[in-house]
Design a protein around this motif. Sequence first.
Motif, PDB file in Angstrom:
ATOM      1  N   ILE A 365       0.831  -1.202   0.000  1.00  0.00           N
ATOM      2  CA  ILE A 365       0.000   0.000   0.000  1.00  0.00           C
ATOM      3  C   ILE A 365       0.866   1.253   0.000  1.00  0.00           C
ATOM      4  CG2 ILE A 365      -1.617   1.358   1.382  1.00  0.00           C
ATOM      5  CD1 ILE A 365      -2.842  -1.316   2.285  1.00  0.00           C
ATOM      6  N   ARG A 366       1.925   1.250   0.815  1.00  0.00           N
ATOM      7  CA  ARG A 366       2.784   2.427   0.883  1.00  0.00           C
ATOM      8  C   ARG A 366       3.527   2.646  -0.431  1.00  0.00           C
ATOM      9  NH1 ARG A 366       6.415   3.417   6.141  1.00  0.00           N
ATOM     10  NH2 ARG A 366       4.292   3.475   6.973  1.00  0.00           N
ATOM     11  N   GLU A 367       3.956   1.547  -1.049  1.00  0.00           N
ATOM     12  CA  GLU A 367       4.647   1.669  -2.336  1.00  0.00           C
ATOM     13  C   GLU A 367       3.723   2.279  -3.381  1.00  0.00           C
ATOM     14  OE1 GLU A 367       7.005  -1.125  -5.618  1.00  0.00           O
ATOM     15  OE2 GLU A 367       6.447  -1.952  -3.670  1.00  0.00           O
ATOM     16  N   TYR A 368       2.473   1.801  -3.404  1.00  0.00           N
ATOM     17  CA  TYR A 368       1.510   2.384  -4.336  1.00  0.00           C
ATOM     18  C   TYR A 368       1.280   3.856  -4.003  1.00  0.00           C
ATOM     19  CZ  TYR A 368      -2.883   4.124  -6.042  1.00  0.00           C
ATOM     20  OH  TYR A 368      -3.828   4.942  -6.601  1.00  0.00           O
ATOM     21  N   ALA A 369       1.104   4.149  -2.693  1.00  0.00           N
ATOM     22  CA  ALA A 369       0.778   5.503  -2.263  1.00  0.00           C
ATOM     23  C   ALA A 369       1.870   6.490  -2.658  1.00  0.00           C
ATOM     24  CB  ALA A 369       0.552   5.532  -0.753  1.00  0.00           C
ATOM     25  N   GLU A 370       3.125   6.082  -2.526  1.00  0.00           N
ATOM     26  CA  GLU A 370       4.230   6.967  -2.896  1.00  0.00           C
ATOM     27  C   GLU A 370       4.192   7.286  -4.389  1.00  0.00           C
ATOM     28  OE1 GLU A 370       7.683   4.896  -1.581  1.00  0.00           O
ATOM     29  OE2 GLU A 370       7.563   5.642   0.476  1.00  0.00           O
ATOM     30  N   LYS A 371       3.985   6.239  -5.199  1.00  0.00           N
ATOM     31  CA  LYS A 371       3.897   6.447  -6.647  1.00  0.00           C
ATOM     32  C   LYS A 371       2.699   7.322  -6.990  1.00  0.00           C
ATOM     33  CE  LYS A 371       5.993   1.984  -7.877  1.00  0.00           C
ATOM     34  NZ  LYS A 371       5.721   0.659  -8.504  1.00  0.00           N
ATOM     35  N   SER A 372       1.592   7.056  -6.311  1.00  0.00           N
ATOM     36  CA  SER A 372       0.361   7.796  -6.582  1.00  0.00           C
ATOM     37  C   SER A 372       0.526   9.271  -6.246  1.00  0.00           C
ATOM     38  CB  SER A 372      -0.791   7.188  -5.773  1.00  0.00           C
ATOM     39  OG  SER A 372      -1.976   7.927  -5.954  1.00  0.00           O
ATOM     40  N   PHE A 373       1.110   9.539  -5.074  1.00  0.00           N
ATOM     41  CA  PHE A 373       1.289  10.930  -4.647  1.00  0.00           C
ATOM     42  C   PHE A 373       2.262  11.656  -5.573  1.00  0.00           C
ATOM     43  CE2 PHE A 373       3.112  14.334  -2.024  1.00  0.00           C
ATOM     44  CZ  PHE A 373       1.943  14.958  -1.593  1.00  0.00           C
ATOM     45  N   ASP A 374       3.368  10.986  -5.925  1.00  0.00           N
ATOM     46  CA  ASP A 374       4.349  11.597  -6.834  1.00  0.00           C
ATOM     47  C   ASP A 374       3.740  11.860  -8.206  1.00  0.00           C
ATOM     48  OD1 ASP A 374       6.235  11.518  -4.859  1.00  0.00           O
ATOM     49  OD2 ASP A 374       7.205   9.686  -5.572  1.00  0.00           O
ATOM     50  N   GLY A 375       2.762  11.020  -8.584  1.00  0.00           N
ATOM     51  CA  GLY A 375       2.115  11.183  -9.875  1.00  0.00           C
ATOM     52  C   GLY A 375       0.972  12.178  -9.864  1.00  0.00           C
ATOM     53  N   GLY A 376       0.744  12.831  -8.707  1.00  0.00           N
ATOM     54  CA  GLY A 376      -0.290  13.859  -8.629  1.00  0.00           C
ATOM     55  C   GLY A 376      -1.670  13.362  -8.269  1.00  0.00           C
ATOM     56  N   LYS A 377      -1.789  12.086  -7.854  1.00  0.00           N
ATOM     57  CA  LYS A 377      -3.093  11.560  -7.452  1.00  0.00           C
ATOM     58  C   LYS A 377      -3.316  11.859  -5.969  1.00  0.00           C
ATOM     59  CE  LYS A 377      -3.115   7.646 -10.687  1.00  0.00           C
ATOM     60  NZ  LYS A 377      -3.191   6.176 -10.787  1.00  0.00           N
ATOM     61  N   SER A 378      -4.457  12.448  -5.657  1.00  0.00           N
ATOM     62  CA  SER A 378      -4.708  12.865  -4.284  1.00  0.00           C
ATOM     63  C   SER A 378      -4.905  11.685  -3.333  1.00  0.00           C
ATOM     64  CB  SER A 378      -5.939  13.779  -4.234  1.00  0.00           C
ATOM     65  OG  SER A 378      -7.082  13.103  -4.733  1.00  0.00           O
ATOM     66  N   ASP A 379      -5.324  10.522  -3.846  1.00  0.00           N
ATOM     67  CA  ASP A 379      -5.565   9.396  -2.947  1.00  0.00           C
ATOM     68  C   ASP A 379      -4.267   8.860  -2.346  1.00  0.00           C
ATOM     69  OD1 ASP A 379      -4.637   8.291  -5.373  1.00  0.00           O
ATOM     70  OD2 ASP A 379      -5.587   6.380  -4.923  1.00  0.00           O
ATOM     71  N   GLY A 380      -3.135   9.218  -2.946  1.00  0.00           N
ATOM     72  CA  GLY A 380      -1.853   8.764  -2.421  1.00  0.00           C
ATOM     73  C   GLY A 380      -1.619   9.258  -1.009  1.00  0.00           C
ATOM     74  N   ALA A 381      -1.996  10.501  -0.720  1.00  0.00           N
ATOM     75  CA  ALA A 381      -1.798  11.075   0.614  1.00  0.00           C
ATOM     76  C   ALA A 381      -2.619  10.312   1.654  1.00  0.00           C
ATOM     77  CB  ALA A 381      -2.193  12.545   0.606  1.00  0.00           C
ATOM     78  N   PHE A 382      -3.872   9.982   1.321  1.00  0.00           N
ATOM     79  CA  PHE A 382      -4.715   9.263   2.279  1.00  0.00           C
ATOM     80  C   PHE A 382      -4.144   7.880   2.583  1.00  0.00           C
ATOM     81  CE2 PHE A 382      -8.079   6.150   3.051  1.00  0.00           C
ATOM     82  CZ  PHE A 382      -8.632   6.673   4.208  1.00  0.00           C
ATOM     83  N   LEU A 383      -3.709   7.171   1.560  1.00  0.00           N
ATOM     84  CA  LEU A 383      -3.186   5.823   1.778  1.00  0.00           C
ATOM     85  C   LEU A 383      -1.828   5.853   2.499  1.00  0.00           C
ATOM     86  CD1 LEU A 383      -4.205   4.068  -1.550  1.00  0.00           C
ATOM     87  CD2 LEU A 383      -5.227   3.786   0.708  1.00  0.00           C
TER      88      LEU A 383
END
Length: 544
Positions: A365-383
């Motif tokens: 989950i954290r690995e996805y969240a880091e990629k998501s946040f770096d890619g500009g997806k807001s759900d990355g911060a929540f995860l």
Amino acid sequence: MNDLCAGYRHRPEPPAVQSASVDINNFRNFFIFACIVHPFMQTSYLMRPQISPRQIVECLGHKRILMGSALIFCAGVLAYSVNSGSGGSIPLWTGNLLKSTSTPMGASANAKRTPGKQSAEEKAEGERLLGKARALELGTNGEAVDYARAFELYKKAAELGSAEAWYRMGCMALAQRVEGILPKSAVGYFQKAADLGFVDAYVALARTYIEGRLTRTDTAKADFYLDLAIEAGNAEAMFLKGSLLAGTVGSEQAGLNLLMEAAKNGNADAQYTIGRMYRDGTVAVGQDMGMAEKWLRFAVENGSVRAKAELGLLMMKNKSMSATQGQEAAELLAEAADAGNSKAAHALAKMIFGGSPSSSALSAIREYAEKSFDGGKSDGAFLMALSYAVGKNPDFDQALQWLEMGKVDQDWRSRYALQLIQRGTDTVEAFKTAIGAEFKDWVEAFDGGKSMPPNVTPPKIIEMTNPKFPSSLAALNVKGNVVVEFVVAQDGTPQGIQVVKSSHPELSASVIKAVESWKLTPAMKDGQYAPIKIKVPVRFRNGL
């Protein structure tokens, strides 16, 4: 690689389409001869012996004859000088400027034309440069990856007439591989490749007009380029056109037929879309979970990440599944999350609260969240916040900081969790509530009566249908926000629904359709009905 170019594969360039032409040498020569001779013909009678000197002077002094003859003579000389270097050939396609066509405004009328010819030397040099550039872009043939150098070589090959080189330049611009080359410039490069008859460029242009990322959405232009690609037998174009038709009233069966044709040709997006159609039940196909699983498995076999997420979720809903099936579903979700699928990541997060959180699940989950946040997806911060809040060694300070970042990015789950924590809810419980929340729960928490006038009891949702992500956009890279505004009538129905903000017209239509079916308690002021207007935000991600 970006979705627009995901279907790219090297293929030989299509044969040049020779421009039909009309030989106008005879016509030109006749025109020039007539123009030059005309002045002498006008005054030829002056050469007759019976004409007196006075009549000759009067005739030569006639302004109309002199001016007209002079203009026509100049026209003849100009025609000769202009046409002397033209080869006497006018391409027939220029006639498109003089007659009406079905080409949409802004689409290239030359999309199936190959202007000019390449010499054998130019073609050989173009192929050599193309091969070198491809090796530098992909890091093959012993070459180290060098995007800047690859782009320069593609440019040189394009200048020598390589359609594929123009297309690759568009893909690199879109993926932001080269500093200083903006993604929007991809449209121009794709257009150049399309003008040279490169089929993948037709599809890339169609996607830009469907998804609206690089330019405004334009269904007419998308149809124009899709039809060209379908004519060439392109499976991805069949999928795109089929998806659009499947979501259009009255064209559902035609859309399904195209999707089936694309699926038979191995198109994973088409297989995935058909699976979703069977899962949801549509006009073209009834709901059939068995068929949904079958088509999703086809898509998984062809490498669809979205299909892995959907298949894993579909299997998890089966309450009678075996332990082996449960393990398969978890693995599918983990693989999809690792590949950047947000739906799979959220599903894994929900599973954490179903039992003791494993370190591997938190890591995924954290690995996805880091990629998501770096890619500009807001759900990355929540995860990211969730991964810090649960586990053997929770860090609530870090969790709250990540929630604040999610709030800034307008992520509704981050805002919901913060509201719950600020109201005294235990932090872990707040995350558990937010990750499992329905859209209805957030709508009520979002307003909370804050925007209501004094002494007004805000509306509460009794029944609601969640807005569905349009099936026609399911396999496309479309995401965005929609904010709707409406008044709750005395009978609890939404009235005067208006879209205040939207990033895509089909998303707007989906939200309006859902809101029309909602049932709420009306706002009350001092015990009497109050026609209060409320705003509801909806954040769409692909497939969510």
